[in-house]
Motif scaffolding. Structure first.
Motif, mmCIF file in Angstrom:
data_model
loop_
_atom_site.group_PDB
_atom_site.id
_atom_site.type_symbol
_atom_site.label_atom_id
_atom_site.label_comp_id
_atom_site.label_asym_id
_atom_site.label_seq_id
_atom_site.Cartn_x
_atom_site.Cartn_y
_atom_site.Cartn_z
ATOM 1 N N ARG A 49 0.822 -1.202 0.000
ATOM 2 C CA ARG A 49 0.000 0.000 0.000
ATOM 3 C C ARG A 49 0.862 1.261 0.000
ATOM 4 O O ARG A 49 0.523 2.252 -0.656
ATOM 5 N N CYS A 50 1.951 1.215 0.731
ATOM 6 C CA CYS A 50 2.860 2.361 0.755
ATOM 7 C C CYS A 50 3.433 2.623 -0.640
ATOM 8 O O CYS A 50 3.547 3.766 -1.079
ATOM 9 N N LEU A 52 2.030 1.718 -3.486
ATOM 10 C CA LEU A 52 0.930 2.217 -4.313
ATOM 11 C C LEU A 52 0.707 3.697 -4.056
ATOM 12 O O LEU A 52 0.471 4.466 -4.994
ATOM 13 N N TRP A 53 0.795 4.113 -2.804
ATOM 14 C CA TRP A 53 0.619 5.533 -2.466
ATOM 15 C C TRP A 53 1.685 6.382 -3.138
ATOM 16 O O TRP A 53 1.394 7.465 -3.662
ATOM 17 N N GLN A 56 0.865 6.656 -6.827
ATOM 18 C CA GLN A 56 -0.212 7.623 -7.017
ATOM 19 C C GLN A 56 0.305 9.056 -6.911
ATOM 20 O O GLN A 56 -0.124 9.940 -7.658
ATOM 21 N N ASP A 178 -8.679 9.872 -3.550
ATOM 22 C CA ASP A 178 -8.274 8.469 -3.405
ATOM 23 C C ASP A 178 -6.889 8.380 -2.768
ATOM 24 O O ASP A 178 -6.631 7.507 -1.930
ATOM 25 N N HIS A 179 -6.013 9.277 -3.188
ATOM 26 C CA HIS A 179 -4.649 9.314 -2.658
ATOM 27 C C HIS A 179 -4.658 9.597 -1.157
ATOM 28 O O HIS A 179 -3.942 8.952 -0.389
ATOM 29 N N ARG A 181 -7.214 9.109 0.948
ATOM 30 C CA ARG A 181 -7.832 7.985 1.658
ATOM 31 C C ARG A 181 -6.823 6.862 1.864
ATOM 32 O O ARG A 181 -6.768 6.243 2.935
ATOM 33 N N LEU A 182 -6.010 6.591 0.833
ATOM 34 C CA LEU A 182 -4.991 5.551 0.960
ATOM 35 C C LEU A 182 -3.953 5.959 2.006
ATOM 36 O O LEU A 182 -3.489 5.114 2.782
ATOM 37 N N GLN A 185 -5.308 5.227 5.328
ATOM 38 C CA GLN A 185 -5.281 3.787 5.580
ATOM 39 C C GLN A 185 -3.880 3.338 5.990
ATOM 40 O O GLN A 185 -3.723 2.539 6.919
ATOM 41 N N VAL A 186 -2.877 3.872 5.294
ATOM 42 C CA VAL A 186 -1.496 3.486 5.580
ATOM 43 C C VAL A 186 -1.117 3.854 7.005
ATOM 44 O O VAL A 186 -0.586 3.028 7.756
#
Length: 241
Positions: A49-50, A52-53, A56, A178-179, A181-182, A185-186
């Motif tokens: 996820r990190c 992916l962030w 993004q 979206d960025h 929100r991710l 989450q991270v």
């Protein structure tokens, strides 16, 4: 998140980066600990996820450049407001009025839709103004209705000039949400390894969440929990050593 520190933002980011590198080093198991690491939980999903962030974030940077290009093109295409929208209007044959706050503040100011609408209906352009001046004259009302039609045409032309930019901007805003929100989450995930915690630190550094100009209470609370979790992980690893 506003941090009560006098240290420059770059210094805080450097400190954070140093902690992240230290955690990565501390989390690499020596050969003596390989057996004990088998079967333990890992932070593969968190680290993914990190990454992916970060991907993004690079995409958003490219989109920001395109937005600036679209904005420059739109400004060059958009028509200028006709000069008559900046000129005084003969209100009732002997009492001229200036657009917007032009009577009190240096302009240039143009007539707004609200002001023109008020005069077209017979009222003074400034709400709450002294009504002792009387209603606007029929000629003034007709002139204001004409200006309102011209203003509507101008606004349509401007909207057309900015259409491509505005469409792309809406897409950018969706991507940015979206960025974010991710990101939440991270930093809201409980890391099970120091490597996972290090990845979280890198994300916080890139987001520049420690800048004194940033303020987000929820994110701040999550970072506090993240720090506590790091202390837990360090203590657990020290106990096993």
């Amino acid at each position: 998140m506003r941090v009560s520190s006098s240290a420059p933002a770059m210094s805080r980011r450097s400190i954070l980066r140093g902690i992240a590198f230290a955690l990565v080093g501390a989390s690499v198991p020596a050969a003596a600990f390989v057996g004990r690491e088998i079967g333990r939980p890992n932070d593969g999903e968190l680290v993914g996820r990190c990454q992916l962030w970060k991907d993004q974030g690079r995409k958003l940077k490219r989109m920001e450049k395109r937005l600036r290009v679209y904005a420059a093109e739109a400004k060059s295409r958009a028509p200028a407001l006709p000069s008559e929208f900046y000129e005084q209007i003969d209100y009732n044959g002997y009492f001229p009025v200036l657009p917007s706050n032009g009577a009190f503040v240096n302009g240039p100011y143009s007539w707004s839709r609200e002001e023109l609408t008020r005069m077209a209906s017979g009222d003074h352009p400034m709400e709450g103004a002294d009504e002792g001046n009387g209603p606007s004259s029929p000629d003034c009302q007709a002139n204001c209705r004409r200006l309102l039609r011209r203003l509507a045409k101008h606004e349509r032309a401007v909207k057309q000039a900015w259409r491509e930019h505005d469409r792309f901007e809406r897409r950018y805003i969706r991507e940015w949400r979206d960025h974010w929100r991710l990101f939440m989450q991270v930093i809201g995930t409980r890391a099970e390894t120091l490597a996972g915690a290090a990845a979280q630190f890198e994300v916080i550094e890139r987001e520049d969440l420690l800048s004194p100009f940033r303020s987000h209470a929820v994110a701040q609370a999550r970072v506090v929990r993240l720090m506590r979790n790091v202390r837990r992980l360090v203590a657990a690893q020290s106990a096993e050593a």
